[in-house]
Every structure is written in structure tokens, then in C-alpha cells.
Design a protein around this motif. Sequence first.
Motif, PDB file in Angstrom:
ATOM      1  N   LEU A  19       0.838  -1.191   0.000  1.00  7.08           N
ATOM      2  CA  LEU A  19       0.000   0.000   0.000  1.00  7.08           C
ATOM      3  C   LEU A  19       0.875   1.244   0.000  1.00  7.08           C
ATOM      4  N   PRO A  20       0.423   2.335  -0.608  1.00 11.38           N
ATOM      5  CA  PRO A  20       1.238   3.562  -0.631  1.00 11.38           C
ATOM      6  C   PRO A  20       1.427   4.118   0.776  1.00 11.38           C
ATOM      7  N   SER A  21       2.616   4.579   1.049  1.00  4.13           N
ATOM      8  CA  SER A  21       2.914   5.110   2.386  1.00  4.13           C
ATOM      9  C   SER A  21       2.031   6.312   2.710  1.00  4.13           C
ATOM     10  N   GLU A  22       1.609   7.045   1.660  1.00  6.66           N
ATOM     11  CA  GLU A  22       0.767   8.222   1.872  1.00  6.66           C
ATOM     12  C   GLU A  22      -0.569   7.867   2.516  1.00  6.66           C
ATOM     13  N   LEU A  23      -1.007   6.623   2.342  1.00  4.04           N
ATOM     14  CA  LEU A  23      -2.274   6.191   2.939  1.00  4.04           C
ATOM     15  C   LEU A  23      -2.211   6.281   4.461  1.00  4.04           C
ATOM     16  N   PHE A  24      -1.041   5.993   5.023  1.00  2.93           N
ATOM     17  CA  PHE A  24      -0.880   5.991   6.475  1.00  2.93           C
ATOM     18  C   PHE A  24      -0.436   7.354   7.005  1.00  2.93           C
ATOM     19  N   GLU A  25       0.061   8.194   6.105  1.00  3.00           N
ATOM     20  CA  GLU A  25       0.525   9.517   6.511  1.00  3.00           C
ATOM     21  C   GLU A  25      -0.558  10.585   6.381  1.00  3.00           C
ATOM     22  N   ALA A  26      -1.653  10.247   5.690  1.00  2.17           N
ATOM     23  CA  ALA A  26      -2.670  11.240   5.362  1.00  2.17           C
ATOM     24  C   ALA A  26      -3.400  11.772   6.596  1.00  2.17           C
ATOM     25  N   ARG A  27      -3.554  10.942   7.621  1.00  2.42           N
ATOM     26  CA  ARG A  27      -4.246  11.333   8.846  1.00  2.42           C
ATOM     27  C   ARG A  27      -5.679  11.800   8.580  1.00  2.42           C
ATOM     28  N   VAL A  28      -6.349  11.121   7.668  1.00  6.24           N
ATOM     29  CA  VAL A  28      -7.778  11.347   7.421  1.00  6.24           C
ATOM     30  C   VAL A  28      -8.470  10.006   7.592  1.00  6.24           C
ATOM     31  N   PRO A  29      -9.777   9.991   7.798  1.00  6.42           N
ATOM     32  CA  PRO A  29     -10.472   8.712   7.998  1.00  6.42           C
ATOM     33  C   PRO A  29     -10.294   7.763   6.814  1.00  6.42           C
ATOM     34  N   VAL A  30     -10.015   6.509   7.130  1.00  5.80           N
ATOM     35  CA  VAL A  30      -9.931   5.454   6.122  1.00  5.80           C
ATOM     36  C   VAL A  30     -11.028   4.441   6.426  1.00  5.80           C
TER      37      VAL A  30
END
Length: 284
Positions: free
Chosen positions: A183-194
Amino acid sequence: MTTKQRIILHLVSGGIGQTLDALARASVPHFPENEFEVRHWNLVRTRSQLRRVMTGIAAERGPVLSSLTDQDLQMDLEEGCGRVGVQLLDVMNSTLALLERVTGTQASGHAGGQYVMDENYFRRIDAMHYVIEHDDGQQTRELRDADVILVGVSRASKTPTCFYLANRGIKAANVPLVPDTPLPSELFEARVPVIGLTIDPDSLVEIRRTRMTSMIAAKPGGNPALHETSYVDPEEVRAELLWARRLCARHGWPVVDVTRRSIEETSAAILEILEHPGPTNLPG
């Protein structure tokens, strides 16, 4: 075999008719022994336009739902319906009257007021552009700008749900979950609801098979053997969905089961999670 009763339902609106159309779609299924044919009369704002409406109602008599806010036009519609002997329900004015009593102020009577090009309108347009640019894991570096990120396996309704949310002004990105693909690292860095989307394995297999059949038919010389790939193998699909569920659980991402949900219902469940955050699994 019992023949269904045919009913013509007229929807008369001073705007684009979205409110009445939604009301009709929600109400008609409650009468399965009847066959409704809906006639849309939208953007009715002059007496000449209303005369055309009344000609249509007289030619195909049936109940009328109205959301006209112009009082003169509404009165003319009521008189016309009385003359041809059809029932009329004034949906908009009944609602406005209630709100006038609550607020102590008078409604403006402006037709189509919900469609003005205000801040909310431009927010929806901006959200739509965002969805287009960030569909299926595109431009992951901008995931931090999303209001919500949807994750799920292929054909789990991520894209149509994102577009529906965009129409509500929600910037929704989606990232596909593919086994053995980082998964892209940005997914975990975004700090928005997933939020994860899941679906019943049998339903997913059927959806994928239908999709592959249409792709093969559209491509000259398509390979029918594609139907036997792991993409549609029932056991592989079950394993893929289980892996995705465990991934979401590991990261504390709430999951919505879309199996028996329409796109509208899935989006409502997502909005509920956004308004009341917390680990949640919503079954279909």
C-alpha cells in the motif's frame, strides 16, 4: 396471474425535480401490486408552462405531487387538478409551512433555491474534480487533502461511492487493496479517515464474472479462458476478502459491507461513520 393496476404519477416541480423524484422512488416500491408510470414536469415557472402540464395531466389522469413554491402557480395547479378530477399533494408548501411555524419567518418562495451557485455548490464541484483525479489509487501524494479514503478489493463499489460522496461535497479518494501489493505510504501519513468496503464473496464473483464477460465481448478475439483466473475463482476471492478484512482490522479501519446496499445506502453509512468516528463494522 393478476394484472397490475397501471397508475400515472405526475411530478410537477419549479426546479429540476430531484426532490419529487427521490420521494417517488422511495414510495413506489411500497405498492408492488401496482405499476407506476412517472411523468416529470420540471422547471415549471410560468402560466404557459403550467397550461402544458395541465394538458398532459388531463390526457393521462393520475395523482399529482407538487413542489411548486410559486403560490399563484400552485393555486392554478390546484384548480386545474380539481377540474380534471385528480388528487394533488403539495409536498413543498406543507414542509415550508411547518418550517415557517418553527422559525417564525416566511419562506422566500424562490424556486430551485437549493441549486444556487454558492459555496456549497463550488465545494461539490471541487470534490468531483478531486474524485476524478484520485480514483483507483491515483496521485497518492495528495491523499492528505481527502476528507475520507475508501479502501477495498476490486469491484467493491469504491468508485461509484466516491462520486456519490462528491455530490455531497465530500472529497473521497479510493485505494485498491491487492494481495501481495504494498500500500502507498501516503495512505498511512494522510491522517484522514480510512474506511474499508467489503462484499459477500459469491456476490463479488458474480460481479467480476459479469465485468469480464463484457470486457471479453468488447474485445475482438477475447480469451474466454480469462473466466478461469484467480480473479473470479471462488476460493481465491474468499481468501482475498478475508485478507482485506484482516488488514482493515489491523489498522483499525471501520468496514462497511456493501452486499445488500445501494450506493446511496453505502454512502449514508460512510457519512454516519464520519460524523460518529470509532471502530465500526456495518453489515449489509
